[in-house]
Design an enzyme around this catalytic site. Sequence first.
Site, PDB file in Angstrom:
ATOM      1  CD  GLU A 177      -3.061   0.651   2.067  1.00 22.94           C
ATOM      2  OE1 GLU A 177      -4.187   0.224   1.386  1.00 22.94           O
ATOM      3  OE2 GLU A 177      -3.242   1.323   3.111  1.00 22.94           O
ATOM      4  CE  LYS A 179      -2.635   3.290   5.808  1.00 24.79           C
ATOM      5  NZ  LYS A 179      -2.818   2.043   6.817  1.00 24.79           N
ATOM      6  CE  LYS A 240      -7.645  -0.487   1.254  1.00 25.41           C
ATOM      7  NZ  LYS A 240      -6.611  -0.206   2.412  1.00 25.41           N
ATOM      8  CD  GLU A 289     -11.815  -3.107   4.188  1.00 23.52           C
ATOM      9  OE1 GLU A 289     -10.635  -2.912   3.604  1.00 23.52           O
ATOM     10  OE2 GLU A 289     -11.950  -2.385   5.401  1.00 23.52           O
ATOM     11  CG  ASN A 311      -9.514  -3.572   7.711  1.00 26.66           C
ATOM     12  OD1 ASN A 311      -8.418  -4.002   8.256  1.00 26.66           O
ATOM     13  ND2 ASN A 311      -9.857  -2.416   7.420  1.00 26.66           N
ATOM     14  CD  GLU A 347      -8.518  -5.569   3.468  1.00 24.92           C
ATOM     15  OE1 GLU A 347      -8.993  -5.623   2.245  1.00 24.92           O
ATOM     16  OE2 GLU A 347      -9.016  -4.763   4.234  1.00 24.92           O
ATOM     17  CB  SER A 348      -5.122  -3.892   8.949  1.00 28.93           C
ATOM     18  OG  SER A 348      -5.798  -3.242   7.655  1.00 28.93           O
TER      19      SER A 348
HETATM   20  O1  LIG Z   1      -1.357  -0.017   7.234  1.00 27.22           O
HETATM   21  P1  LIG Z   1      -1.497  -1.328   7.309  1.00 27.22           P
HETATM   22  O2  LIG Z   1      -2.050  -1.577   9.021  1.00 27.22           O
HETATM   23  O3  LIG Z   1      -0.683  -2.334   6.950  1.00 27.22           O
HETATM   24  O4  LIG Z   1      -3.030  -1.658   6.932  1.00 27.22           O
HETATM   25  C1  LIG Z   1      -2.970  -1.429   5.297  1.00 27.22           C
HETATM   26  C2  LIG Z   1      -4.384  -1.555   4.773  1.00 27.22           C
HETATM   27  O5  LIG Z   1      -4.991  -2.937   5.215  1.00 27.22           O
HETATM   28  C3  LIG Z   1      -5.443  -0.505   5.602  1.00 27.22           C
HETATM   29  O6  LIG Z   1      -4.963   0.791   4.817  1.00 27.22           O
HETATM   30  C4  LIG Z   1      -7.040  -0.516   5.177  1.00 27.22           C
HETATM   31  C5  LIG Z   1      -7.561  -1.714   4.981  1.00 27.22           C
HETATM   32  N1  LIG Z   1      -8.671  -1.106   4.748  1.00 27.22           N
HETATM   33  C6  LIG Z   1      -8.927  -0.018   4.592  1.00 27.22           C
HETATM   34  C7  LIG Z   1     -10.185   0.982   4.363  1.00 27.22           C
HETATM   35  C8  LIG Z   1      -9.706   2.240   4.039  1.00 27.22           C
HETATM   36  C9  LIG Z   1      -8.703   3.025   4.339  1.00 27.22           C
HETATM   37  C10 LIG Z   1      -7.811   2.092   4.697  1.00 27.22           C
HETATM   38  C11 LIG Z   1      -7.727   0.540   4.849  1.00 27.22           C
END
Ligand SMILES: O=P(O)(O)OC[C@@H](O)[C@@H](O)c1c[nH]c2ccccc12
Length: 393
Positions: A177, A179, A240, A289, A311, A347-348
């Site tokens: 990502e 970001k 995104k 998601e 997520n 995710e995340s």
């Molecule tokens: O920075 P991380 O913790 O690795 O997460 C990335 C991504 O999963 C996260 O930015 C995200 C997942 N779903 C979203 C929906 C909207 C905005 C952001 C996100």
Amino acid sequence: MEATISMKTATNTPTSLVSLQSIHSRPKFTFFKPNPLGISMAQNLPLSIRAQKSELKEAAAGISESDALKVKEWEVGMFQDEVAASQGIRIRRRPPTGPPLHYVGPFEFRLQNEGNTPRNILEEIVWHKDVEVSQLKGRTPLLLLKKALESAPPVRDFIGALKAANLQTGLPGLIAEVKKASPSRGILREDFDPVEIAKAYEKGGAACLSVLTDRKYFQGGFENLEKIRNSGVKCPLLCKEFVIDAWQIYYARTKGADAILLIAAVLPDLDIQYMTKICKMVGLTALVEVHDEREMDRVLGIDGIELIGINNRNLETFEVDISNTKKLLQGERGRRIQERGIIVVGESGLFTPSDIAYVQEAGVKAVLVGESIVKQSDPTKGIAGLFGKDISC
Ligand SMILES: O=P(O)(O)OC[C@@H](O)[C@@H](O)c1c[nH]c2ccccc12
């Protein structure tokens, strides 16, 4: 509840601020409804939704046809919120009592009550997005976007790239990502050059890239998507965004996206169904998601879903727990997903090789990672660190 009145000057700057005492009953002020749609229609509207609807109808009788249409849209929006609530969606798509700012001649009223104050960050983002999208739509109507798509370059195969990476490395395919910042973590990288980061990710073995396009909360932008797309980077790109309107899908495609995010916490089933169809029509992959079991079950009830993201971050509270991926893939749900050949993305909150191994063990074939790799001075090395080895060939 706090109410303030200010006098607007020609430049819209308040010259005097009169703070009214706290009012415990519902406000009886004149307010403009529906302000986000740009209609100047001062009515003494009671603030309950139902009463509001019938009075809006009366009000519509005295306004132009196009304004009446906008009123209708607003009514539909209110109805959508009711449908969404019945599906367990807590996010309200629009403030039920109208926006907090109202204008009457030179006066500006700021009325804050529980009906026009977002309950959490996701709701705030969605309300802001609603205003942003209606402005963008005004500037570039759907017909223009459709016209632009006739000459758009072909999309790249997002799911194909994830599967190929998974087969080649035996590890989950990486969606890296791009970001800059987030509401939960603040600025992640000061020297943010989206194209440089994208190239470093591709060099490090990312299968696909995710590009944040929300400006206000994530300091992203569609220009980043466009720049990366035009830079020679070959990885398919995920837009995104916080999609609330099908118009955004067409827009993303004109800006170079190959895939787009649809968030089940925001979109009712019918919207997901309709939007995934539109994605297919324009060639985009939909990444749908979910965050909890209820959202997963809703999405599994929809035909044609090919890619689901779990997520680990709760977008209402920012809590992160990677065991969420495992929880949602256990038992019957995991079996149904496998049977249907759906690819799942974890995710995340993924930082270490053991985090990657944990979600892979849970059943994901792909991961979406931002913070842990974007923060590294060399994101290429960041990827090798995340997987515990070089995954670049
Ligand atoms: O920075 P991380 O913790 O690795 O997460 C990335 C991504 O999963 C996260 O930015 C995200 C997942 N779903 C979203 C929906 C909207 C905005 C952001 C996100």
